[in-house]
Design a protein around this motif. Structure first.
Motif, PDB file in Angstrom:
ATOM      1  N   ILE A 205     -35.014 -26.105  11.210  1.00 60.30           N
ATOM      2  CA  ILE A 205     -35.642 -24.979  10.529  1.00 60.30           C
ATOM      3  C   ILE A 205     -36.413 -24.211  11.596  1.00 60.30           C
ATOM      4  CG2 ILE A 205     -37.248 -24.283   8.707  1.00 60.30           C
ATOM      5  CD1 ILE A 205     -34.737 -25.814   7.693  1.00 60.30           C
ATOM      6  N   ALA A 206     -36.342 -22.874  11.567  1.00 63.95           N
ATOM      7  CA  ALA A 206     -36.999 -22.090  12.610  1.00 63.95           C
ATOM      8  C   ALA A 206     -37.744 -20.896  12.013  1.00 63.95           C
ATOM      9  CB  ALA A 206     -35.979 -21.608  13.631  1.00 63.95           C
ATOM     10  N   TRP A 207     -38.731 -20.420  12.781  1.00 63.64           N
ATOM     11  CA  TRP A 207     -39.574 -19.299  12.384  1.00 63.64           C
ATOM     12  C   TRP A 207     -39.258 -18.097  13.255  1.00 63.64           C
ATOM     13  CZ3 TRP A 207     -45.197 -18.535  14.206  1.00 63.64           C
ATOM     14  CH2 TRP A 207     -45.827 -17.532  13.458  1.00 63.64           C
ATOM     15  N   ILE A 208     -38.847 -17.023  12.643  1.00 61.13           N
ATOM     16  CA  ILE A 208     -38.568 -15.769  13.333  1.00 61.13           C
ATOM     17  C   ILE A 208     -39.822 -14.906  13.248  1.00 61.13           C
ATOM     18  CG2 ILE A 208     -37.155 -13.676  13.383  1.00 61.13           C
ATOM     19  CD1 ILE A 208     -35.511 -16.164  13.995  1.00 61.13           C
ATOM     20  N   LEU A 209     -40.449 -14.674  14.400  1.00 65.51           N
ATOM     21  CA  LEU A 209     -41.625 -13.808  14.467  1.00 65.51           C
ATOM     22  C   LEU A 209     -41.336 -12.710  15.481  1.00 65.51           C
ATOM     23  CD1 LEU A 209     -44.484 -13.145  13.562  1.00 65.51           C
ATOM     24  CD2 LEU A 209     -45.321 -14.631  15.404  1.00 65.51           C
TER      25      LEU A 209
ATOM     26  N   PRO B  99     -39.322 -21.129  17.745  1.00 70.21           N
ATOM     27  CA  PRO B  99     -40.128 -22.254  17.245  1.00 70.21           C
ATOM     28  C   PRO B  99     -39.596 -22.838  15.940  1.00 70.21           C
ATOM     29  CG  PRO B  99     -41.452 -20.231  17.430  1.00 70.21           C
ATOM     30  CD  PRO B  99     -40.068 -19.893  17.834  1.00 70.21           C
ATOM     31  N   GLY B 100     -39.739 -24.143  15.816  1.00 67.70           N
ATOM     32  CA  GLY B 100     -39.307 -24.861  14.624  1.00 67.70           C
ATOM     33  C   GLY B 100     -38.887 -26.258  15.011  1.00 67.70           C
ATOM     34  N   GLY B 101     -38.200 -26.921  14.099  1.00 67.63           N
ATOM     35  CA  GLY B 101     -37.783 -28.278  14.416  1.00 67.63           C
ATOM     36  C   GLY B 101     -36.973 -28.916  13.313  1.00 67.63           C
ATOM     37  N   LYS B 102     -36.776 -30.208  13.490  1.00 64.31           N
ATOM     38  CA  LYS B 102     -35.929 -30.980  12.589  1.00 64.31           C
ATOM     39  C   LYS B 102     -36.669 -31.349  11.311  1.00 64.31           C
ATOM     40  CE  LYS B 102     -33.573 -32.992  16.506  1.00 64.31           C
ATOM     41  NZ  LYS B 102     -33.496 -34.180  17.350  1.00 64.31           N
TER      42      LYS B 102
ATOM     43  N   ALA C 104     -39.602 -16.015   3.839  1.00 63.52           N
ATOM     44  CA  ALA C 104     -38.360 -15.421   3.353  1.00 63.52           C
ATOM     45  C   ALA C 104     -37.209 -15.860   4.252  1.00 63.52           C
ATOM     46  CB  ALA C 104     -38.475 -13.898   3.350  1.00 63.52           C
ATOM     47  N   HIS C 105     -36.122 -16.276   3.619  1.00 61.67           N
ATOM     48  CA  HIS C 105     -34.938 -16.705   4.378  1.00 61.67           C
ATOM     49  C   HIS C 105     -34.408 -15.528   5.189  1.00 61.67           C
ATOM     50  CE1 HIS C 105     -30.592 -17.784   4.817  1.00 61.67           C
ATOM     51  NE2 HIS C 105     -31.172 -18.885   5.252  1.00 61.67           N
ATOM     52  N   PHE C 106     -34.164 -15.750   6.473  1.00 57.81           N
ATOM     53  CA  PHE C 106     -33.663 -14.721   7.378  1.00 57.81           C
ATOM     54  C   PHE C 106     -32.167 -14.894   7.619  1.00 57.81           C
ATOM     55  CE2 PHE C 106     -32.577 -13.443  11.711  1.00 57.81           C
ATOM     56  CZ  PHE C 106     -32.917 -12.097  11.658  1.00 57.81           C
ATOM     57  N   GLY C 107     -31.732 -16.133   7.749  1.00 55.00           N
ATOM     58  CA  GLY C 107     -30.326 -16.420   8.005  1.00 55.00           C
ATOM     59  C   GLY C 107     -30.143 -17.835   8.485  1.00 55.00           C
ATOM     60  N   THR C 108     -28.908 -18.294   8.469  1.00 53.64           N
ATOM     61  CA  THR C 108     -28.548 -19.625   8.950  1.00 53.64           C
ATOM     62  C   THR C 108     -27.493 -19.445  10.029  1.00 53.64           C
ATOM     63  OG1 THR C 108     -29.071 -20.618   6.817  1.00 53.64           O
ATOM     64  CG2 THR C 108     -27.629 -21.890   8.290  1.00 53.64           C
TER      65      THR C 108
ATOM     66  N   THR D  85     -31.652 -22.938  10.195  1.00 51.46           N
ATOM     67  CA  THR D  85     -31.991 -22.101   9.059  1.00 51.46           C
ATOM     68  C   THR D  85     -33.309 -21.420   9.387  1.00 51.46           C
ATOM     69  OG1 THR D  85     -30.881 -23.671   7.598  1.00 51.46           O
ATOM     70  CG2 THR D  85     -32.365 -22.067   6.563  1.00 51.46           C
ATOM     71  N   CYS D  86     -33.285 -20.092   9.433  1.00 45.85           N
ATOM     72  CA  CYS D  86     -34.421 -19.317   9.920  1.00 45.85           C
ATOM     73  C   CYS D  86     -35.153 -18.601   8.791  1.00 45.85           C
ATOM     74  CB  CYS D  86     -33.940 -18.287  10.927  1.00 45.85           C
ATOM     75  SG  CYS D  86     -33.107 -19.007  12.350  1.00 45.85           S
ATOM     76  N   TYR D  87     -36.465 -18.529   8.949  1.00 46.10           N
ATOM     77  CA  TYR D  87     -37.340 -17.861   7.998  1.00 46.10           C
ATOM     78  C   TYR D  87     -38.299 -16.947   8.728  1.00 46.10           C
ATOM     79  CZ  TYR D  87     -35.728 -21.165   4.521  1.00 46.10           C
ATOM     80  OH  TYR D  87     -34.935 -21.875   3.662  1.00 46.10           O
ATOM     81  N   THR D  88     -38.668 -15.871   8.072  1.00 42.78           N
ATOM     82  CA  THR D  88     -39.799 -15.069   8.502  1.00 42.78           C
ATOM     83  C   THR D  88     -40.961 -15.483   7.619  1.00 42.78           C
ATOM     84  OG1 THR D  88     -39.228 -13.284   6.969  1.00 42.78           O
ATOM     85  CG2 THR D  88     -38.378 -13.108   9.224  1.00 42.78           C
TER      86      THR D  88
END
Length: 170
Positions: A45-49, A69-72, A101-105, A122-125
């Motif tokens: 899982i990752a954070w899009i900033l 940034p993110g991790g398992k 909010a889901h950004f994309g996988t 799987t990325c989120y903002t």
């Protein structure tokens, strides 16, 4: 390849077979002596900033590339649980859960792993509280542009391409 939204059962990306997808990456799927293909997927899982056309990235201790940034995921965690925990551990900031909010996988060959090991990210903002600071296993926090694409892991390169095409990463 980018995959936006969920993954269908057994599909990799837009109807490609696993071997076709890996072939596009210039990789062969791992196989056993009997010819059976082994699939290992790392679930992250990752954070899009994004700020001013740049993306927040990190470099972990002992690594030679930057990662978003993110991790398992830990057993029993939801995407949001993982996002909140990992970003707090790595950057000492608090994600505002209601803003996620889901950004994309996205999927690609996992950096530093054997051929055929795939990372699914799987990325989120999300909004946050605090100032991103290197913490835990993170040695460096940086803001990267598209010119830094060659300094990030393969799955991050796919995300960089997507962001650049949409005009969000300069």
């Amino acid at each position: 390849m980018t995959i936006l939204g969920g993954l269908g059962s057994g599909s990799i990306a837009h109807g490609l077979t696993r071997s076709g997808f890996l072939g596009m990456l210039g990789r062969r799927p791992a196989s056993t002596s009997r010819g059976t293909t082994l699939t290992t997927t790392i679930d992250k899982i990752a954070w899009i900033l994004l700020e001013d056309g740049k993306i927040l990235s990190t470099r972990s201790r002992g690594k030679d590339v930057y990662y978003i940034p993110g991790g398992k995921r830990e057993p029993g965690e939801t995407d949001l649980d993982t996002l909140v925990r990992e970003i707090d551990e790595e950057l000492a900031v608090a994600i505002v859960p209601s803003s996620a909010a889901h950004f994309g996988t996205f999927r690609a060959q996992a950096h530093g792993h054997a051929d055929g090991v795939i990372v699914q990210m799987t990325c989120y903002t999300a909004q946050y509280q605090g100032t991103p600071t290197a913490s835990s296993e993170i040695d460096e926090v940086v803001w990267l542009t598209y010119a830094d694409r060659d300094r990030v892991a393969p799955v991050d390169q796919i995300i960089f391409d997507h962001l650049h095409r949409s005009g969000r990463l300069t």
